[in-house]
Design a protein around this motif. Structure first.
Motif, PDB file in Angstrom:
ATOM      1  N   VAL A   7      -4.480  -6.829  -1.793  1.00  8.93           N
ATOM      2  CA  VAL A   7      -4.695  -8.226  -2.149  1.00  8.93           C
ATOM      3  C   VAL A   7      -5.532  -8.256  -3.424  1.00  8.93           C
ATOM      4  O   VAL A   7      -6.690  -7.847  -3.429  1.00  8.93           O
ATOM      5  CB  VAL A   7      -5.414  -9.000  -1.024  1.00  8.93           C
ATOM      6  CG1 VAL A   7      -5.648 -10.450  -1.449  1.00  8.93           C
ATOM      7  CG2 VAL A   7      -4.601  -8.940   0.265  1.00  8.93           C
ATOM      8  N   VAL A  59      -5.041 -16.266  -3.238  1.00 13.44           N
ATOM      9  CA  VAL A  59      -6.115 -16.082  -2.264  1.00 13.44           C
ATOM     10  C   VAL A  59      -6.700 -17.423  -1.819  1.00 13.44           C
ATOM     11  O   VAL A  59      -7.179 -17.555  -0.684  1.00 13.44           O
ATOM     12  CB  VAL A  59      -7.211 -15.171  -2.849  1.00 13.44           C
ATOM     13  CG1 VAL A  59      -8.427 -15.099  -1.936  1.00 13.44           C
ATOM     14  CG2 VAL A  59      -6.657 -13.765  -3.081  1.00 13.44           C
ATOM     15  N   LEU A  65      -0.962 -16.734   1.432  1.00 11.12           N
ATOM     16  CA  LEU A  65      -1.489 -15.400   1.718  1.00 11.12           C
ATOM     17  C   LEU A  65      -0.945 -14.878   3.045  1.00 11.12           C
ATOM     18  O   LEU A  65      -0.504 -13.722   3.147  1.00 11.12           O
ATOM     19  CB  LEU A  65      -3.014 -15.468   1.745  1.00 11.12           C
ATOM     20  CG  LEU A  65      -3.814 -14.178   1.765  1.00 11.12           C
ATOM     21  CD1 LEU A  65      -3.418 -13.259   0.626  1.00 11.12           C
ATOM     22  CD2 LEU A  65      -5.309 -14.493   1.693  1.00 11.12           C
ATOM     23  N   PHE A  84      -8.867  -5.518   0.122  1.00 11.92           N
ATOM     24  CA  PHE A  84      -9.133  -6.849  -0.412  1.00 11.92           C
ATOM     25  C   PHE A  84     -10.050  -6.679  -1.624  1.00 11.92           C
ATOM     26  O   PHE A  84     -11.236  -6.382  -1.483  1.00 11.92           O
ATOM     27  CB  PHE A  84      -9.785  -7.734   0.645  1.00 11.92           C
ATOM     28  CG  PHE A  84      -9.865  -9.186   0.242  1.00 11.92           C
ATOM     29  CD1 PHE A  84      -8.813 -10.056   0.488  1.00 11.92           C
ATOM     30  CD2 PHE A  84     -10.989  -9.672  -0.420  1.00 11.92           C
ATOM     31  CE1 PHE A  84      -8.872 -11.390   0.101  1.00 11.92           C
ATOM     32  CE2 PHE A  84     -11.062 -11.009  -0.812  1.00 11.92           C
ATOM     33  CZ  PHE A  84     -10.002 -11.862  -0.554  1.00 11.92           C
ATOM     34  N   PHE A 110     -12.484 -18.166  -1.592  1.00 11.43           N
ATOM     35  CA  PHE A 110     -11.958 -16.931  -2.173  1.00 11.43           C
ATOM     36  C   PHE A 110     -12.456 -15.701  -1.413  1.00 11.43           C
ATOM     37  O   PHE A 110     -11.675 -14.809  -1.065  1.00 11.43           O
ATOM     38  CB  PHE A 110     -12.409 -16.873  -3.634  1.00 11.43           C
ATOM     39  CG  PHE A 110     -11.793 -15.788  -4.463  1.00 11.43           C
ATOM     40  CD1 PHE A 110     -10.607 -15.998  -5.151  1.00 11.43           C
ATOM     41  CD2 PHE A 110     -12.426 -14.560  -4.602  1.00 11.43           C
ATOM     42  CE1 PHE A 110     -10.060 -15.004  -5.946  1.00 11.43           C
ATOM     43  CE2 PHE A 110     -11.885 -13.562  -5.394  1.00 11.43           C
ATOM     44  CZ  PHE A 110     -10.694 -13.780  -6.068  1.00 11.43           C
ATOM     45  N   GLY A 114     -10.380 -16.138   2.323  1.00 10.03           N
ATOM     46  CA  GLY A 114      -9.327 -15.214   1.897  1.00 10.03           C
ATOM     47  C   GLY A 114      -9.311 -13.945   2.736  1.00 10.03           C
ATOM     48  O   GLY A 114      -8.268 -13.564   3.294  1.00 10.03           O
ATOM     49  N   SER A 118      -6.499 -12.850   5.581  1.00  6.39           N
ATOM     50  CA  SER A 118      -5.796 -11.571   5.434  1.00  6.39           C
ATOM     51  C   SER A 118      -5.945 -10.712   6.678  1.00  6.39           C
ATOM     52  O   SER A 118      -4.966 -10.159   7.202  1.00  6.39           O
ATOM     53  CB  SER A 118      -6.347 -10.815   4.213  1.00  6.39           C
ATOM     54  OG  SER A 118      -6.169 -11.561   3.031  1.00  6.39           O
TER      55      SER A 118
END
Length: 227
Positions: A7, A59, A65, A84, A110, A114, A118
């Motif tokens: 990512v 993100v 995502l 990440f 973020f 994020g 994920s």
């Protein structure tokens, strides 16, 4: 065949990490906002006989995502390793006295939402495999707040807390969580923080599965400032 999902795919550390994990036999999923960018990286990796494919995601957009990571697993195989390491935007880095509450919305989305999105997406697949690795890459402000970059200092600290909790919670399931702190600039000329050296370090963290926080190099003297 399992997948290394990146990512924040970029031409520096991202490409080096993708190459290192690809050379170890993993398929590579490249997640970024630009399809053209992904295609360029995939072509570069193909020259090393690494099977890589791009998946477009932002993100700051949890739905994109989630969909990208699901497509990666469906297309390339279950995600065994997630890295990440997207680069924060420059507007996240205001001095603390110039930072408003609204200025923290994007950095926290973020660096906290994020990673959480994920991890929650790939975790079921790791549990089915019976193994997995979650790698977080941050700058020094994650462990030493820097008043000149308040947004990233606050958001990275929150990301660090989340990742460390995951480290403890997931260890019994053979899912290793590690954070690599890169105190200085990532440079091809650096003996400790070149893309290739950092990629090798990340691969070692995946294999070694020892401890949570690691440093690419010693933290600089705070009297001299922090990156």
């Amino acid at each position: 065949m399992t997948t290394f999902a990146l990512v924040g795919a970029g031409p520096g550390l991202g490409l080096a990490a993708a190459r290192r994990f690809g050379q170890a036999g993993h398929h590579v999923a490249l997640l970024s906002r630009s399809a053209q960018h992904q295609d360029n990286l995939a072509a570069e990796l193909a020259r090393d006989n690494i099977h890589a494919r791009g998946f477009t995601a932002d993100v700051l957009d949890p739905a994109s995502l989630t969909e990208a990571l699901r497509q990666a697993a469906d297309t390339l195989g279950p995600v065994e390793i997630l890295q990440f390491s997207p680069v924060p935007r420059s507007d996240f880095m205001k001095p603390v006295l110039d930072t408003t509450a609204a200025d923290l919305d994007a950095p926290l989305a973020f660096s906290v939402k994020g990673p959480l999105t994920s991890v929650n997406t790939v975790l079921p697949g790791m549990r089915e495999l019976g193994r997995g690795t979650l790698l977080f890459v941050n700058g020094s402000s994650a462990v030493r707040p820097n008043q000149n970059v308040a947004g990233t200092s606050i958001a990275f600290a929150a990301e660090s807390a989340y990742a460390q909790m995951l480290h403890t919670a997931l260890a019994p399931e053979n899912i290793h969580v590690a954070q690599l702190i890169v105190p200085g600039a990532i440079s091809p000329d650096s003996a400790t923080s070149s893309p290739d050296m950092l990629a090798e370090r990340l691969y070692a963290l995946h294999n070694g599965r020892d401890g949570f926080r690691h440093y690419a190099e010693p933290m600089p003297d705070p009297q001299g400032g922090t990156p």
